[in-house]
Design a protein around this motif. Structure first.
Motif, PDB file in Angstrom:
ATOM      1  N   TRP A  32       0.841  -1.215   0.000  1.00 52.30           N
ATOM      2  CA  TRP A  32       0.000   0.000   0.000  1.00 52.30           C
ATOM      3  C   TRP A  32       0.868   1.254   0.000  1.00 52.30           C
ATOM      4  N   LEU A  33       0.275   2.369   0.404  1.00 56.16           N
ATOM      5  CA  LEU A  33       0.876   3.690   0.268  1.00 56.16           C
ATOM      6  C   LEU A  33       2.209   3.822   1.008  1.00 56.16           C
ATOM      7  N   LYS A  34       2.346   3.147   2.125  1.00 53.55           N
ATOM      8  CA  LYS A  34       3.561   3.293   2.928  1.00 53.55           C
ATOM      9  C   LYS A  34       4.699   2.425   2.400  1.00 53.55           C
ATOM     10  N   CYS A  35       4.385   1.517   1.502  1.00 53.64           N
ATOM     11  CA  CYS A  35       5.400   0.628   0.942  1.00 53.64           C
ATOM     12  C   CYS A  35       6.265   1.376  -0.078  1.00 53.64           C
ATOM     13  N   GLY A  36       7.479   0.855  -0.310  1.00 55.01           N
ATOM     14  CA  GLY A  36       8.411   1.524  -1.220  1.00 55.01           C
ATOM     15  C   GLY A  36       8.181   1.195  -2.685  1.00 55.01           C
ATOM     16  N   CYS A  37       7.405   0.168  -2.983  1.00 55.34           N
ATOM     17  CA  CYS A  37       7.163  -0.234  -4.369  1.00 55.34           C
ATOM     18  C   CYS A  37       6.222   0.749  -5.063  1.00 55.34           C
ATOM     19  N   ASP A  38       6.117   0.634  -6.384  1.00 61.82           N
ATOM     20  CA  ASP A  38       5.233   1.551  -7.120  1.00 61.82           C
ATOM     21  C   ASP A  38       3.871   0.907  -7.383  1.00 61.82           C
ATOM     22  N   MET A  39       2.986   1.666  -8.044  1.00 59.53           N
ATOM     23  CA  MET A  39       1.614   1.218  -8.249  1.00 59.53           C
ATOM     24  C   MET A  39       1.533   0.036  -9.203  1.00 59.53           C
ATOM     25  N   GLN A  40       2.567  -0.196  -9.988  1.00 54.00           N
ATOM     26  CA  GLN A  40       2.567  -1.331 -10.906  1.00 54.00           C
ATOM     27  C   GLN A  40       3.137  -2.594 -10.269  1.00 54.00           C
ATOM     28  N   CYS A  41       3.388  -2.543  -8.991  1.00 57.53           N
ATOM     29  CA  CYS A  41       3.865  -3.721  -8.262  1.00 57.53           C
ATOM     30  C   CYS A  41       2.871  -4.870  -8.428  1.00 57.53           C
ATOM     31  N   GLY A  42       3.388  -6.066  -8.623  1.00 59.45           N
ATOM     32  CA  GLY A  42       2.537  -7.238  -8.819  1.00 59.45           C
ATOM     33  C   GLY A  42       1.701  -7.607  -7.621  1.00 59.45           C
ATOM     34  N   ASN A  43       2.005  -7.018  -6.451  1.00 60.16           N
ATOM     35  CA  ASN A  43       1.205  -7.282  -5.258  1.00 60.16           C
ATOM     36  C   ASN A  43       0.188  -6.163  -5.016  1.00 60.16           C
ATOM     37  N   ARG A  44      -0.190  -5.461  -6.081  1.00 55.05           N
ATOM     38  CA  ARG A  44      -1.224  -4.415  -6.003  1.00 55.05           C
ATOM     39  C   ARG A  44      -2.243  -4.660  -7.125  1.00 55.05           C
ATOM     40  N   VAL A  45      -3.008  -5.686  -6.999  1.00 49.56           N
ATOM     41  CA  VAL A  45      -3.947  -6.072  -8.057  1.00 49.56           C
ATOM     42  C   VAL A  45      -5.321  -5.448  -7.827  1.00 49.56           C
ATOM     43  N   VAL A  46      -5.885  -5.683  -6.670  1.00 49.90           N
ATOM     44  CA  VAL A  46      -7.248  -5.209  -6.383  1.00 49.90           C
ATOM     45  C   VAL A  46      -7.306  -3.689  -6.337  1.00 49.90           C
ATOM     46  N   GLN A  47      -6.330  -3.063  -5.730  1.00 51.71           N
ATOM     47  CA  GLN A  47      -6.365  -1.598  -5.567  1.00 51.71           C
ATOM     48  C   GLN A  47      -6.182  -0.848  -6.881  1.00 51.71           C
ATOM     49  N   ARG A  48      -5.710  -1.549  -7.927  1.00 51.49           N
ATOM     50  CA  ARG A  48      -5.591  -0.892  -9.238  1.00 51.49           C
ATOM     51  C   ARG A  48      -6.934  -0.820  -9.957  1.00 51.49           C
ATOM     52  N   GLY A  49      -7.918  -1.524  -9.466  1.00 49.41           N
ATOM     53  CA  GLY A  49      -9.272  -1.409 -10.001  1.00 49.41           C
ATOM     54  C   GLY A  49      -9.576  -2.346 -11.154  1.00 49.41           C
ATOM     55  N   ILE A  50     -10.743  -2.145 -11.737  1.00 50.48           N
ATOM     56  CA  ILE A  50     -11.257  -3.008 -12.805  1.00 50.48           C
ATOM     57  C   ILE A  50     -10.469  -2.783 -14.090  1.00 50.48           C
ATOM     58  N   SER A  51     -10.082  -3.871 -14.738  1.00 50.46           N
ATOM     59  CA  SER A  51      -9.371  -3.762 -16.007  1.00 50.46           C
ATOM     60  C   SER A  51     -10.013  -4.592 -17.111  1.00 50.46           C
ATOM     61  N   CYS A  52     -10.932  -5.489 -16.769  1.00 47.43           N
ATOM     62  CA  CYS A  52     -11.578  -6.319 -17.791  1.00 47.43           C
ATOM     63  C   CYS A  52     -12.854  -5.649 -18.299  1.00 47.43           C
ATOM     64  N   LYS A  53     -13.305  -6.065 -19.461  1.00 53.50           N
ATOM     65  CA  LYS A  53     -14.483  -5.475 -20.088  1.00 53.50           C
ATOM     66  C   LYS A  53     -15.739  -6.160 -19.575  1.00 53.50           C
ATOM     67  N   LEU A  54     -16.590  -5.378 -18.914  1.00 53.55           N
ATOM     68  CA  LEU A  54     -17.809  -5.912 -18.302  1.00 53.55           C
ATOM     69  C   LEU A  54     -19.027  -5.211 -18.871  1.00 53.55           C
ATOM     70  N   GLN A  55     -20.180  -5.883 -18.734  1.00 54.42           N
ATOM     71  CA  GLN A  55     -21.437  -5.292 -19.195  1.00 54.42           C
ATOM     72  C   GLN A  55     -22.583  -5.739 -18.296  1.00 54.42           C
ATOM     73  N   VAL A  56     -23.413  -4.782 -17.896  1.00 58.26           N
ATOM     74  CA  VAL A  56     -24.646  -5.070 -17.168  1.00 58.26           C
ATOM     75  C   VAL A  56     -25.718  -5.364 -18.202  1.00 58.26           C
ATOM     76  N   PHE A  57     -26.505  -6.409 -17.998  1.00 59.36           N
ATOM     77  CA  PHE A  57     -27.531  -6.767 -18.970  1.00 59.36           C
ATOM     78  C   PHE A  57     -28.767  -7.302 -18.249  1.00 59.36           C
ATOM     79  N   TRP A  58     -29.898  -7.260 -18.952  1.00 58.56           N
ATOM     80  CA  TRP A  58     -31.141  -7.775 -18.384  1.00 58.56           C
ATOM     81  C   TRP A  58     -31.234  -9.269 -18.680  1.00 58.56           C
ATOM     82  N   THR A  59     -31.312 -10.075 -17.638  1.00 61.35           N
ATOM     83  CA  THR A  59     -31.309 -11.527 -17.817  1.00 61.35           C
ATOM     84  C   THR A  59     -32.663 -12.007 -18.328  1.00 61.35           C
ATOM     85  N   THR A  60     -32.681 -13.220 -18.837  1.00 59.69           N
ATOM     86  CA  THR A  60     -33.915 -13.807 -19.362  1.00 59.69           C
ATOM     87  C   THR A  60     -34.512 -14.849 -18.427  1.00 59.69           C
TER      88      THR A  60
END
Length: 520
Positions: A330-358
């Motif tokens: 996190w913020l107090k750590c010396g690594c940068d935001m692209q550190c491999g141990n910062r996955v969730v905090q970087r947010g959504i990266s995949c393509k998603l869609q809300v849809f009305w189910t059948t």
């Protein structure tokens, strides 16, 4: 290749027959329609010849109105006045011509009330009632309608407004054995290119392909927010040096020795360099879900859930599941935001869609791209409430079905002797939340798994709930999550719903009599 003109004619006559209209009756309507659209029969066919059938009935209504005027001379003046003040809708629907290069083919335009011009497609009422032709134009080509030869000349068409008191035509019902056709007005699909208000790195679209549902009412937020009483202290001073990696730089995953942030997961990072959950960690989490009855439980000495049920005489704690945490840098750590141990905090990266189910489940969430096993999809984001606040909110809205399913942050409740009311937290995305509020439940074999992720606080009263894929997920597949709800639990903060997951392992064996709650 498209249909030939003859094939279009055959289908047009079949569609008319389905509505009890003879070939002789519909032929002149088809001729005028063909002229008006410059021979583009595919425009007529694009919605099952709906425009042809509607034009036929509108023409009959026009004839009926003319006969009504002839039989009622006293009404002529009123009718004339009405035509002088034709409604904007009917006056908008006039077919115009463009004057361009003499070598260019003429183009049909439909003028709208706002001054814009729509090319190629005119509405049914624009073709309704005139045989007037522009004889200054040479025939473009000819169309054979069995025994008739028709010049495809340009047609100028305008339909007057209906006369007051004019009888409406009773349209016959179609022959069920003939070509099926629907004349109900088709609602346009609803589509929103981005429901996130540009707060996420990627746009998340919403689509209702039938256009029949109301849009969900909520405020999109990309990060959790405190509602009122929740006690949440996020400050650098609370994170001890031994709980972060001050001396790291760049990517912690590239270091030969895992840093202090990997201590929570046994001294090894749980993410691969590609940002996926490692197979071993994911399998352990899935094994807990697959064997709910064998899941390890912790018990509070002073359980917050039991206290809000009965503050005077609370019952003994019925247990809370033990879950493995992920600790991200996190913020107090010396690594940068692209550190491999910062996955969730970087947010959504995949393509998603809300849809009305059948399937009657309401709104749902799907992926628009293939996702590998162990991929991070999104975090469950909502209002941070105390357990008591959630209970009070639920009581106020009881029976309305308005709630999304809340998340109780109880993964570590049993580690302390007792929690104060403002330390027993939960998340509610009913009014303020992110795309995760649309994830529907599926018993046992859901394709998402929820994992607690610790980031900015040293304690576990508050943590992030992150969703990862439990297997490879194909594009356009709905994303589902096992809420691990017990459907016979009548004392849960939100009433148990009728499960429509469709899984062969569905745990809702008493579905009959339960109300279906739209969880989206």
């Amino acid at each position: 290749m498209g249909l030939s003109k003859k094939e279009h004619l055959v289908k047009a006559y079949e569609a008319a027959k389905a509505w009890g209209i003879s070939k002789e009756e519909v032929k002149p309507v088809l001729v005028n329609l063909y002229r008006a659209i410059d021979g583009r029969l595919e425009d007529i066919a694009q919605d099952d010849y709906k425009i042809l059938i509607e034009t036929y009935f509108e023409l009959k209504e026009k004839v009926e109105e003319d006969e009504y005027r002839d039989q009622n001379p006293r009404k002529r003046r009123c009718v004339a006045d009405e035509e002088d003040h034709t409604s904007p809708r009917s006056s908008e629907l006039s077919l115009r011509h463009s004057s361009g290069n003499k070598n260019d083919p003429p183009t049909s335009h439909l003028a709208s009330g706002d001054g814009s011009v729509h090319i190629k497609r005119a509405s049914a009422s624009a073709f309704a009632s005139s045989n007037h032709t522009n004889n200054s134009k040479k025939p473009k080509d000819k169309l054979s309608t069995d025994d008739a030869t028709v010049s495809a000349e340009r047609t100028s068409i305008r339909r007057a407004g209906p006369a007051n008191g004019a009888a409406r035509i009773q349209r016959p019902k179609p022959d069920p054995n003939a070509t099926s056709i629907t004349l109900e007005d088709k609602k346009l699909p609803k589509y929103i290119p981005d429901i996130t208000k540009s707060t996420e790195k990627v746009a998340i679209s919403l689509v209702d392909e039938k256009g029949s549902e109301s849009l969900p009412k909520f405020n999109y937020i990309p990060q959790n927010t405190i509602y009122d009483d929740a006690h949440l202290n996020i400050s650098l001073s609370r994170i001890a040096d031994e709980d972060c990696c001050l001396d790291c730089s760049g990517d912690c995953l590239s270091s030969p020795v895992p840093c202090a942030c990997a201590h929570e997961t046994g001294g090894e990072f749980v993410y691969t360099p590609e940002g996926l959950l490692k197979e071993e960690f994911l399998c352990k989490r899935l094994s807990v879900i697959l064997e709910l009855e064998k899941q390890e439980q912790v018990y509070c000495l002073d359980c917050p859930r039991e206290k809000y049920k009965n503050a005077d005489m609370p019952e003994r704690c019925k247990g809370h599941p033990v879950r493995k945490f992920i600790k991200e840098c996190w913020l107090k750590c010396g690594c940068d935001m692209q550190c491999g141990n910062r996955v969730v905090q970087r947010g959504i990266s995949c393509k998603l869609q809300v849809f009305w189910t059948t399937q009657g489940k309401g709104w749902g969430l799907r992926t628009l791209e293939d996702l590998e096993k162990g991929s991070f999809v999104c975090e469950y984001v909502g209002e941070i409430l105390t357990n008591t606040e959630l209970y009070n909110r639920n009581m106020k809205s009881k029976g309305t079905g308005r709630h999304t399913y809340p998340v109780t942050l109880d993964a570590d409740w049993g580690s302390e002797q007792g929690l104060s009311d403002d330390d027993a937290l939960c998340l509610d995305a009913t009014f303020h939340g992110n795309v995760a509020r649309f994830i529907n439940h599926r018993c046992f074999d859901a394709n998402l798994v929820d994992i607690p992720v610790q980031v900015e606080t040293p304690d576990r009263h508050y943590y992030h709930v992150a969703f990862f894929t439990s297997r490879k997920v194909k594009a356009l597949e709905e994303l589902t999550w096992d809420y691990t709800i017990e459907f016979d639990d009548d004392e849960h903060p939100v009433d148990a719903f009728s499960c429509l997951c469709g899984s062969q392992y569905c745990r809702d064996t008493k579905r009959k009599g339960k109300k279906v709650v739209n969880l989206g």
